[in-house]
Write a protein that holds these residues in place. Structure first.
Motif, PDB file in Angstrom:
ATOM      1  N   GLN A 112      -0.990 -16.529   1.163  1.00  8.39           N
ATOM      2  CA  GLN A 112      -1.969 -15.468   1.401  1.00  8.39           C
ATOM      3  C   GLN A 112      -1.379 -14.199   2.017  1.00  8.39           C
ATOM      4  OE1 GLN A 112      -4.907 -16.048   0.047  1.00  8.39           O
ATOM      5  NE2 GLN A 112      -4.102 -18.081  -0.463  1.00  8.39           N
ATOM      6  N   VAL A 113      -0.099 -14.194   2.350  1.00 12.76           N
ATOM      7  CA  VAL A 113       0.470 -13.033   3.036  1.00 12.76           C
ATOM      8  C   VAL A 113       1.004 -12.014   2.024  1.00 12.76           C
ATOM      9  CG1 VAL A 113       1.036 -14.389   5.079  1.00 12.76           C
ATOM     10  CG2 VAL A 113       2.766 -14.056   3.285  1.00 12.76           C
ATOM     11  N   ASP A 114       1.182 -10.782   2.511  1.00 14.65           N
ATOM     12  CA  ASP A 114       1.652  -9.702   1.649  1.00 14.65           C
ATOM     13  C   ASP A 114       3.164  -9.714   1.456  1.00 14.65           C
ATOM     14  OD1 ASP A 114      -0.972  -8.706   1.488  1.00 14.65           O
ATOM     15  OD2 ASP A 114      -0.707  -7.525   3.317  1.00 14.65           O
ATOM     16  N   ASP A 159      13.685  -4.197   0.169  1.00 14.25           N
ATOM     17  CA  ASP A 159      13.844  -3.706   1.541  1.00 14.25           C
ATOM     18  C   ASP A 159      12.518  -3.746   2.283  1.00 14.25           C
ATOM     19  OD1 ASP A 159      16.547  -3.289   1.587  1.00 14.25           O
ATOM     20  OD2 ASP A 159      16.409  -1.230   0.864  1.00 14.25           O
ATOM     21  N   ARG A 160      11.458  -3.366   1.593  1.00  8.33           N
ATOM     22  CA  ARG A 160      10.130  -3.396   2.214  1.00  8.33           C
ATOM     23  C   ARG A 160       9.064  -3.353   1.131  1.00  8.33           C
ATOM     24  NH1 ARG A 160      11.195   2.074   5.299  1.00  8.33           N
ATOM     25  NH2 ARG A 160      12.494   0.519   6.259  1.00  8.33           N
ATOM     26  N   LEU A 161       7.860  -3.700   1.543  1.00  8.70           N
ATOM     27  CA  LEU A 161       6.682  -3.656   0.672  1.00  8.70           C
ATOM     28  C   LEU A 161       5.533  -3.029   1.453  1.00  8.70           C
ATOM     29  CD1 LEU A 161       6.731  -7.248  -0.899  1.00  8.70           C
ATOM     30  CD2 LEU A 161       7.014  -5.109  -2.151  1.00  8.70           C
ATOM     31  N   PRO A 162       4.557  -2.467   0.757  1.00 11.09           N
ATOM     32  CA  PRO A 162       3.331  -2.071   1.464  1.00 11.09           C
ATOM     33  C   PRO A 162       2.600  -3.340   1.893  1.00 11.09           C
ATOM     34  CG  PRO A 162       3.115  -1.713  -0.906  1.00 11.09           C
ATOM     35  CD  PRO A 162       4.533  -2.098  -0.662  1.00 11.09           C
ATOM     36  N   ALA A 163       2.542  -3.596   3.170  1.00  4.86           N
ATOM     37  CA  ALA A 163       2.041  -4.892   3.641  1.00  4.86           C
ATOM     38  C   ALA A 163       1.305  -4.741   4.959  1.00  4.86           C
ATOM     39  CB  ALA A 163       3.197  -5.868   3.823  1.00  4.86           C
TER      40      ALA A 163
END
Length: 198
Positions: free
Chosen positions: A131-133, A32-36
């Motif tokens: 390179q992206v979170d 659902d989501r990540l710390p990014a």
């Protein structure tokens, strides 16, 4: 009376099935989501033969990609993927043109304009998203699930960064969802068989 009731209910049953299949696909193989603080939103092109404007399905995919962008992140990049195929203008260019000139997108846009298949879409965008979170793959939900399946096969480490996009909305394009669901499920089954043989 029973026959009339069944004839009346059948379209609603098909529509409900199509909605469920797309809803489930939009949540498959993602978090659902990540710390990014950064993300890449990858929009996959589809068989565009135009030279000026993206076709109706690709325009929908771009809009779904743009609504998937998280405005709270420090950095978001839109990655448009698709080669020229039967047209002289690559799908990636048509996707990007629609995002910028008609949808008013002012953020960063990257192009991947060599791919001729979904496998190549994913393979060729990897250098642009490493390179992206977090990563969002956008298409119609079953095709996006196929893209995520390919990323998991090609780069399992990047697949851990996949999060849910906004390519599913209840009731959106509901008349065609049963057809897309049927085709997409068959396509996913074929892809899984092919990957199992590799």
């Amino acid at each position: 009376m029973l026959r009339k009731t069944l004839v009346f209910l059948l379209p609603f049953g098909l529509a409900a099935w199509g909605e469920f299949v797309h809803w489930r696909a939009s949540r498959a193989q993602v978090r659902d989501r990540l710390p990014a603080s950064s993300e890449a939103v990858v929009v996959l092109g589809y068989r565009d033969t135009g030279t000026v404007r993206a076709n109706v399905l690709n325009r929908w995919r771009v809009r779904a990609a743009l609504r998937s962008i998280d405005a709270n992140l420090a950095s978001s990049v839109l990655v448009c993927s698709g080669g020229s195929g039967a047209a002289s203008v690559p799908e990636a260019a048509l996707l990007a043109r629609y995002a910028v000139t008609e949808c008013g997108f002012t953020g960063t846009v990257l192009h991947e304009d060599q791919s001729r298949s979904t496998w190549q879409n994913i393979e060729n965008v990897i250098p642009l998203i490493e390179q992206v979170d977090q990563i969002k793959i956008v298409s119609n939900p079953l095709h996006a699930q196929k893209g995520r399946l390919y990323l998991r096969h090609q780069r399992p480490d990047l697949a851990e960064r996949l999060v849910r996009a906004a390519d599913y909305r209840l009731g959106e394009a509901w008349p065609v969802k049963p057809f897309f669901a049927l085709y997409g499920l068959r396509d996913l089954a074929r892809c899984r068989r092919n990957l199992a043989g590799k």
